[in-house]
Design an enzyme around this catalytic site. Structure first.
Site, mmCIF file in Angstrom:
data_model
loop_
_atom_site.group_PDB
_atom_site.id
_atom_site.type_symbol
_atom_site.label_atom_id
_atom_site.label_comp_id
_atom_site.label_asym_id
_atom_site.label_seq_id
_atom_site.Cartn_x
_atom_site.Cartn_y
_atom_site.Cartn_z
ATOM 1 N N GLY A 83 0.892 -1.195 0.130
ATOM 2 C CA GLY A 83 -0.006 0.149 0.013
ATOM 3 C C GLY A 83 0.820 1.138 0.010
ATOM 4 O O GLY A 83 2.185 1.061 0.158
ATOM 5 N N LEU A 84 0.350 2.400 -0.264
ATOM 6 C CA LEU A 84 0.998 3.845 -0.169
ATOM 7 C C LEU A 84 1.699 3.925 1.061
ATOM 8 O O LEU A 84 1.168 3.504 2.224
ATOM 9 C CB LEU A 84 -0.045 4.856 -0.522
ATOM 10 C CG LEU A 84 -0.783 4.766 -2.032
ATOM 11 C CD1 LEU A 84 -1.717 5.775 -1.956
ATOM 12 C CD2 LEU A 84 0.531 5.318 -2.957
ATOM 13 N N SER A 85 2.646 4.754 1.026
ATOM 14 C CA SER A 85 3.287 5.254 2.158
ATOM 15 C C SER A 85 2.262 6.080 3.132
ATOM 16 O O SER A 85 1.481 6.693 2.376
ATOM 17 C CB SER A 85 4.282 6.211 1.954
ATOM 18 O OG SER A 85 5.049 6.856 3.057
ATOM 19 N N GLY A 86 2.229 5.847 4.453
ATOM 20 C CA GLY A 86 1.242 6.255 5.312
ATOM 21 C C GLY A 86 -0.195 5.537 5.389
ATOM 22 O O GLY A 86 -1.038 5.978 6.195
ATOM 23 N N SER A 87 -0.326 4.431 4.713
ATOM 24 C CA SER A 87 -1.449 3.700 4.538
ATOM 25 C C SER A 87 -1.804 2.905 5.918
ATOM 26 O O SER A 87 -2.812 2.658 6.209
ATOM 27 C CB SER A 87 -1.627 2.780 3.320
ATOM 28 O OG SER A 87 -0.540 1.758 3.398
ATOM 29 N N GLY A 88 -0.764 2.720 6.575
ATOM 30 C CA GLY A 88 -0.973 1.893 7.897
ATOM 31 C C GLY A 88 -0.284 0.529 7.798
ATOM 32 O O GLY A 88 -0.436 -0.210 8.707
ATOM 33 N N LYS A 89 0.678 0.316 6.690
ATOM 34 C CA LYS A 89 1.103 -1.182 6.500
ATOM 35 C C LYS A 89 1.693 -1.467 8.015
ATOM 36 O O LYS A 89 1.661 -2.627 8.515
ATOM 37 C CB LYS A 89 2.138 -1.056 5.280
ATOM 38 C CG LYS A 89 1.280 -0.796 4.150
ATOM 39 C CD LYS A 89 2.180 -1.095 3.111
ATOM 40 C CE LYS A 89 3.627 0.095 3.172
ATOM 41 N NZ LYS A 89 3.236 1.277 3.057
ATOM 42 N N SER A 90 2.767 -0.800 8.316
ATOM 43 C CA SER A 90 3.824 -0.870 9.270
ATOM 44 C C SER A 90 2.928 -1.108 10.620
ATOM 45 O O SER A 90 3.463 -1.969 11.467
ATOM 46 C CB SER A 90 4.865 -0.262 9.272
ATOM 47 O OG SER A 90 5.754 0.012 8.363
ATOM 48 N N SER A 130 6.059 -1.873 -2.265
ATOM 49 C CA SER A 130 6.117 -2.720 -3.513
ATOM 50 C C SER A 130 5.067 -2.285 -4.473
ATOM 51 O O SER A 130 4.145 -3.048 -4.626
ATOM 52 C CB SER A 130 5.803 -4.314 -2.751
ATOM 53 O OG SER A 130 4.872 -4.567 -2.010
#
Length: 199
Positions: free
Chosen positions: A34-41, A108
Site C-alpha cells: 500500500g501507499l506510504s502512510g496507509s498503515g502497513k507497518s 512494493s
C-alpha cells in the site's frame, strides 16, 4: 539471474513440514502492500504482536528496517525497487521454510514484482494484504513528512507522486485502513488465517 556457478541446493534434514508440526501451526507470509502512510507497518506489527501473544512463531520484515542493512545499497529507481522486493521475497521464503508466520510491510508498488515474489511460494503461503487508503488521507497522516518533501521536489521517484503505485487486482485480503480500526484489521486477518487453517 544468478551469476554463481557450480552450486547445488542443499536440502535440509529437517523439513518445512517437520517445523510446522513441531510448532503446531502453518507458516506463510502476510505481504502488506500500500501507499506510504496507509498503515502497513502499524497493522503488520499489530498482527505480529497478537501472533506472539498467542504463541505463534512470527517475525516482521519492515521496509525501512531492511533498507538500513540488507538493502542499504539500493535506491528508489525502478530497478532498485524491483531488486529490493526480489531480495526480501527470498528472505521471506527462508522464514516460511523455518516454520514462521512472517509479516512484511513494503510499498512494493509494481504488480510484476509482487507476482514474482508470489511465484517463490507454494499455494496458500503468499497472502497479499492490500492496505487500501486514499492518497489524500495518506498525505494528511504523512508521519515522516515524505509527501511534503516529495511535493517540494526534495524526494524523487516517490510512490503516488512521481512514481506509480499499481494496486493489487486480486489480493487475498483488502484492508480499508481509512475505515477499519487497527484492531478490526487484525481481526480480519486472523479470521483469514483461521479459515485457511494456518492457525
Amino acid at each position: 539471474m544468478s551469476k554463481a556457478t557450480n552450486i547445488v541446493w542443499h536440502h535440509s534434514a529437517i523439513t518445512k513440514t517437520d517445523r510446522r508440526v513441531q510448532n503446531g501451526h502453518g507458516s506463510c507470509v502476510l505481504w502488506f502492500t500500500g501507499l506510504s502512510g496507509s498503515g502497513k507497518s502499524t497493522i503488520a506489527n499489530a498482527v505480529s504482536s497478537e501472533l506472539y501473544f498467542q504463541g505463534i512463531n512470527e517475525y516482521v520484515l519492515d521496509g525501512d528496517n531492511i533498507r538500513h542493512g540488507l538493502n542499504r545499497d539500493l535506491g528508489f529507481s525502478d530497478y532498485d525497487r524491483t531488486e529490493n522486493i526480489r531480495r526480501i521475497g527470498e528472505v521471506a521464503k527462508l522464514f516460511i521454510d523455518s516454520g514462521k508466520v512472517v509479516t512484511t510491510a513494503f510499498i512494493s508498488p509494481f504488480r510484476s514484482d509482487r507476482d514474482q515474489v508470489r511465484a517463490l511460494f507454494e499455494a496458500g503461503e503468499f497472502i497479499e494484504v492490500f492496505v487500501d487508503c486514499p492518497i489524500e488521507i495518506c498525505e494528511n497522516r504523512d508521519p515522516k513528512q515524505l509527501y511534503e518533501k516529495a511535493r517540494r521536489g526534495e524526494i524523487k521517484n516517490f510512490t503516488g507522486i512521481d512514481s506509480p503505485y499499481e494496486a493489487p487486482e486480486r489480493p487475498e485480503i483488502i484492508i480499508p485502513s481509512n475505515v477499519l480500526t487497527v484492531d478490526e484489521a487484525v481481526e480480519q486477518i486472523f479470521h483469514y488465517l483461521r479459515e485457511h487453517h494456518i492457525l
